[in-house]
Design a protein around this motif. Structure first.
Motif, PDB file in Angstrom:
ATOM      1  N   VAL A   9       0.850  -1.195   0.000  1.00 33.91           N
ATOM      2  CA  VAL A   9       0.000   0.000   0.000  1.00 33.91           C
ATOM      3  C   VAL A   9       0.883   1.242   0.000  1.00 33.91           C
ATOM      4  CG1 VAL A   9      -1.749   1.310   1.273  1.00 33.91           C
ATOM      5  CG2 VAL A   9      -1.853  -1.195   1.232  1.00 33.91           C
ATOM      6  N   ILE A  10       0.518   2.222  -0.818  1.00 34.44           N
ATOM      7  CA  ILE A  10       1.216   3.509  -0.841  1.00 34.44           C
ATOM      8  C   ILE A  10       0.298   4.555  -0.233  1.00 34.44           C
ATOM      9  CG2 ILE A  10       2.358   5.258  -2.252  1.00 34.44           C
ATOM     10  CD1 ILE A  10       2.822   3.129  -4.378  1.00 34.44           C
ATOM     11  N   LEU A  11       0.765   5.205   0.828  1.00 33.12           N
ATOM     12  CA  LEU A  11      -0.006   6.250   1.504  1.00 33.12           C
ATOM     13  C   LEU A  11       0.540   7.619   1.123  1.00 33.12           C
ATOM     14  CD1 LEU A  11      -0.059   4.705   5.112  1.00 33.12           C
ATOM     15  CD2 LEU A  11      -1.812   4.488   3.336  1.00 33.12           C
ATOM     16  N   THR A  12      -0.359   8.556   0.850  1.00 32.90           N
ATOM     17  CA  THR A  12       0.020   9.928   0.529  1.00 32.90           C
ATOM     18  C   THR A  12      -0.401  10.837   1.678  1.00 32.90           C
ATOM     19  OG1 THR A  12      -2.086  10.341  -0.615  1.00 32.90           O
ATOM     20  CG2 THR A  12      -0.257   9.486  -1.931  1.00 32.90           C
ATOM     21  N   PRO A  13       0.167  12.059   1.767  1.00 33.30           N
ATOM     22  CA  PRO A  13      -0.229  12.972   2.835  1.00 33.30           C
ATOM     23  C   PRO A  13      -1.718  13.343   2.703  1.00 33.30           C
ATOM     24  CG  PRO A  13       1.781  13.716   1.749  1.00 33.30           C
ATOM     25  CD  PRO A  13       1.217  12.619   0.908  1.00 33.30           C
ATOM     26  N   PRO A  14      -2.452  13.476   3.812  1.00 29.64           N
ATOM     27  CA  PRO A  14      -2.015  13.282   5.198  1.00 29.64           C
ATOM     28  C   PRO A  14      -2.158  11.841   5.713  1.00 29.64           C
ATOM     29  CG  PRO A  14      -4.228  14.156   5.183  1.00 29.64           C
ATOM     30  CD  PRO A  14      -3.809  14.051   3.728  1.00 29.64           C
ATOM     31  N   HIS A  15      -2.598  10.915   4.849  1.00 33.51           N
ATOM     32  CA  HIS A  15      -2.753   9.524   5.278  1.00 33.51           C
ATOM     33  C   HIS A  15      -1.446   8.935   5.812  1.00 33.51           C
ATOM     34  CE1 HIS A  15      -6.033  10.114   2.407  1.00 33.51           C
ATOM     35  NE2 HIS A  15      -6.674   9.149   3.017  1.00 33.51           N
ATOM     36  N   SER A  16      -0.327   9.373   5.219  1.00 30.21           N
ATOM     37  CA  SER A  16       0.958   8.774   5.560  1.00 30.21           C
ATOM     38  C   SER A  16       1.365   9.026   7.002  1.00 30.21           C
ATOM     39  CB  SER A  16       2.046   9.306   4.614  1.00 30.21           C
ATOM     40  OG  SER A  16       1.979  10.712   4.495  1.00 30.21           O
ATOM     41  N   SER A  18       6.529  11.517   4.671  1.00 28.29           N
ATOM     42  CA  SER A  18       6.660  11.242   6.096  1.00 28.29           C
ATOM     43  C   SER A  18       8.127  10.996   6.434  1.00 28.29           C
ATOM     44  CB  SER A  18       5.826  10.019   6.489  1.00 28.29           C
ATOM     45  OG  SER A  18       6.043   9.681   7.850  1.00 28.29           O
ATOM     46  N   GLN A  19       8.563  11.570   7.549  1.00 26.90           N
ATOM     47  CA  GLN A  19       9.923  11.356   8.034  1.00 26.90           C
ATOM     48  C   GLN A  19       9.942  10.566   9.331  1.00 26.90           C
ATOM     49  OE1 GLN A  19      11.567  15.311   8.456  1.00 26.90           O
ATOM     50  NE2 GLN A  19      12.299  15.360   6.343  1.00 26.90           N
ATOM     51  N   ALA A  20       8.771  10.288   9.865  1.00 27.70           N
ATOM     52  CA  ALA A  20       8.697   9.668  11.190  1.00 27.70           C
ATOM     53  C   ALA A  20       9.240   8.248  11.177  1.00 27.70           C
ATOM     54  CB  ALA A  20       7.243   9.669  11.666  1.00 27.70           C
ATOM     55  N   ARG A  21       9.908   7.887  12.254  1.00 22.31           N
ATOM     56  CA  ARG A  21      10.316   6.505  12.424  1.00 22.31           C
ATOM     57  C   ARG A  21       9.090   5.659  12.724  1.00 22.31           C
ATOM     58  NH1 ARG A  21      15.997   6.383  15.851  1.00 22.31           N
ATOM     59  NH2 ARG A  21      17.196   7.736  14.459  1.00 22.31           N
ATOM     60  N   GLY A  22       9.229   4.358  12.487  1.00 27.11           N
ATOM     61  CA  GLY A  22       8.103   3.476  12.764  1.00 27.11           C
ATOM     62  C   GLY A  22       7.852   2.537  11.614  1.00 27.11           C
ATOM     63  N   PRO A  23       6.719   1.837  11.642  1.00 26.25           N
ATOM     64  CA  PRO A  23       6.437   0.851  10.608  1.00 26.25           C
ATOM     65  C   PRO A  23       6.262   1.489   9.238  1.00 26.25           C
ATOM     66  CG  PRO A  23       4.495   1.229  11.962  1.00 26.25           C
ATOM     67  CD  PRO A  23       5.631   1.936  12.629  1.00 26.25           C
ATOM     68  N   ASP A  72      -1.160  23.269   8.413  1.00 26.29           N
ATOM     69  CA  ASP A  72      -0.306  22.628   9.411  1.00 26.29           C
ATOM     70  C   ASP A  72      -0.619  21.162   9.619  1.00 26.29           C
ATOM     71  OD1 ASP A  72      -2.665  22.828  10.814  1.00 26.29           O
ATOM     72  OD2 ASP A  72      -1.931  24.284  12.266  1.00 26.29           O
ATOM     73  N   ASP A  73      -1.689  20.603   8.976  1.00 32.28           N
ATOM     74  CA  ASP A  73      -1.930  19.174   9.112  1.00 32.28           C
ATOM     75  C   ASP A  73      -1.084  18.364   8.129  1.00 32.28           C
ATOM     76  OD1 ASP A  73      -3.463  20.217   7.023  1.00 32.28           O
ATOM     77  OD2 ASP A  73      -5.045  18.716   7.229  1.00 32.28           O
ATOM     78  N   TYR A  74      -0.281  19.064   7.339  1.00 35.08           N
ATOM     79  CA  TYR A  74       0.698  18.418   6.469  1.00 35.08           C
ATOM     80  C   TYR A  74       2.080  18.725   7.027  1.00 35.08           C
ATOM     81  CZ  TYR A  74      -2.684  17.490   2.707  1.00 35.08           C
ATOM     82  OH  TYR A  74      -3.735  17.022   1.969  1.00 35.08           O
ATOM     83  N   SER A  75       2.819  17.708   7.447  1.00 37.16           N
ATOM     84  CA  SER A  75       4.160  17.930   7.995  1.00 37.16           C
ATOM     85  C   SER A  75       5.077  18.615   6.995  1.00 37.16           C
ATOM     86  CB  SER A  75       4.782  16.600   8.431  1.00 37.16           C
ATOM     87  OG  SER A  75       4.105  16.063   9.534  1.00 37.16           O
ATOM     88  N   LEU A  76       4.871  18.320   5.707  1.00 41.52           N
ATOM     89  CA  LEU A  76       5.732  18.925   4.685  1.00 41.52           C
ATOM     90  C   LEU A  76       5.624  20.439   4.677  1.00 41.52           C
ATOM     91  CD1 LEU A  76       3.844  19.840   2.011  1.00 41.52           C
ATOM     92  CD2 LEU A  76       3.711  17.350   1.765  1.00 41.52           C
ATOM     93  N   SER A  77       4.496  20.978   5.147  1.00 44.94           N
ATOM     94  CA  SER A  77       4.354  22.438   5.221  1.00 44.94           C
ATOM     95  C   SER A  77       5.414  23.024   6.146  1.00 44.94           C
ATOM     96  CB  SER A  77       2.954  22.824   5.716  1.00 44.94           C
ATOM     97  OG  SER A  77       1.960  22.396   4.810  1.00 44.94           O
ATOM     98  N   GLN A  78       5.602  22.394   7.308  1.00 45.46           N
ATOM     99  CA  GLN A  78       6.614  22.875   8.252  1.00 45.46           C
ATOM    100  C   GLN A  78       8.012  22.632   7.721  1.00 45.46           C
ATOM    101  OE1 GLN A  78       6.060  24.682  11.132  1.00 45.46           O
ATOM    102  NE2 GLN A  78       8.280  24.987  10.887  1.00 45.46           N
ATOM    103  N   TRP A  79       8.250  21.510   7.022  1.00 44.82           N
ATOM    104  CA  TRP A  79       9.575  21.253   6.462  1.00 44.82           C
ATOM    105  C   TRP A  79       9.966  22.350   5.481  1.00 44.82           C
ATOM    106  CZ3 TRP A  79       7.956  15.628   4.875  1.00 44.82           C
ATOM    107  CH2 TRP A  79       7.751  14.878   6.042  1.00 44.82           C
TER     108      TRP A  79
END
Length: 353
Positions: free
Chosen positions: A136-143, A164-169, A203-210
């Motif tokens: 499965v490929i997830l796109t923002p904000p699903h990712s 997404s940059q978060a660690r995890g599965p 701000d619900d998209y992390s890429l906005s802050q990046w």
């Protein structure tokens, strides 16, 4: 009236080669436990009959579905389709994902899921049950939706998290948003701009802050102020108008603006024109996305071109090899590029440092 030609099926291949359906399936799936002579006999039958393997035939081995599921946000996607504003995010994700899937004998299925719904797990669960995808490929904000990533992880379904940059599965992947914003900002600084405004996404998209971080880093590196020069929009035109009005109301308004979407960049053009300002004579402008529309504006817009197709192509490759236990340590980052066109120039003489 000509008779319709009967479709060639796996049964025809098996009969012609004198083997079982399972043997044909193993040959189609390129499994290792098939004798070379048997493989040659089946392949000869396939070539003779002009057989094209179906997903059903590939699934007979029972180990794979040969489907990759790509999920996009329902509300935003439908709104963009209905507005017919020329956003080609979906086009690019299908281009990269479908072509790479086909190279490996897979198919990519595209689904819309409402990430803000209370029923997101039920919606996604139904799609997973019906399709049984291999990845499965997830796109923002699903990712970055914990409900979605937890569901996929619990079911040990390999998945990629675009944006997404978060660690995890799952496999985290980014399009180099901070780097891209820095690149755009440094281009304007090199032209002599000292007051550079930034219109960020929601701000619900992390890429906005990046992207804000990349802009801030480039400004700080040049010793330039950022206070009062950043506004947020929602990637849409109307929010871009509001953000541009606020930036230009600054006591020392920016001589250049970076907009985090093409629709917000178009809003900057409209506001500038309404104020009697010419781009790039009075105001330089850089956009994100590089959708087709930016090549038909006057002037044509300088834009960050993100490798959306490349990201989905890479995601498909990684998912085909994945096991379902992937844990992201460092994200897979793909580089974007700045496409320079006519919307940037040195600032007006009175505003040069």
């Amino acid at each position: 009236m000509a008779r319709r030609r009967q479709a060639v099926t796996i049964k025809h291949v098996a009969a012609d080669a004198g083997v079982s359906l399972q043997t044909v399936s193993r040959v189609i799936n390129n499994e290792p436990n098939v004798r070379p002579a048997m493989k040659a006999r089946v392949q000869a039958a396939i070539n003779k009959l002009g057989y094209v393997p179906s997903i059903a035939a590939q699934r007979m081995s029972g180990s794979r579905s040969y489907l990759i599921l790509a999920i996009n946000d329902r509300d935003r996607t439908i709104a963009e389709w209905q507005a017919r504003q020329g956003n080609d995010w979906v086009d690019q994700m299908l281009l990269g994902g479908m072509l790479k899937s086909a190279e490996h004998g897979y198919r990519m299925i595209f689904e819309l899921i409402d990430t803000h719904s209370d029923h997101v797990e039920r919606e996604l669960g139904a799609a997973l049950a019906a399709l049984q995808p291999d990845g499965v490929i997830l796109t923002p904000p699903h990712s970055e939706n914990a409900q979605i990533t937890r569901l996929l992880s619990d079911r040990r379904i390999p998945f990629a998290r675009i944006g997404s940059q978060a660690r995890g599965p799952g496999i985290a992947m980014t399009l180099g948003d901070a780097n891209s914003a820095r690149l755009a900002t440094e281009h304007l600084i090199a032209l002599g701009h000292r007051r550079i405004g930034f219109i960020a996404g929601p701000d619900d998209y992390s890429l906005s802050q990046w992207r804000i971080d990349g802009w801030c880093a480039a400004m700080a590196g040049a010793g330039l102020a950022t206070a009062g020069y950043c506004e947020r929009g929602d990637f849409g035109h109307a929010s871009g108008v509001t953000a541009t009005d606020r930036l230009l109301a600054h006591p020392l308004p920016p001589t250049a603006i970076i907009a985090s979407s093409d629709q917000m960049a178009l809003a900057v053009l409209d506001v500038a024109k309404a104020r009697g300002m010419a781009v790039p004579r009075d105001l330089s402008l850089i956009s994100f996305d590089n959708t087709p529309v930016v090549r038909f504006t006057r002037p044509r817009l300088c834009a960050i071109d993100q490798p959306i197709a490349g990201a989905f192509s890479r995601a498909v490759e990684l998912l085909i090899r994945a096991t379902g236990d992937e844990q992201s340590e460092l994200p897979v980052e793909l580089a974007s590029e700045l496409v320079v066109r006519e919307s940037t120039a040195p600032p007006p003489a009175d505003d040069r440092g």
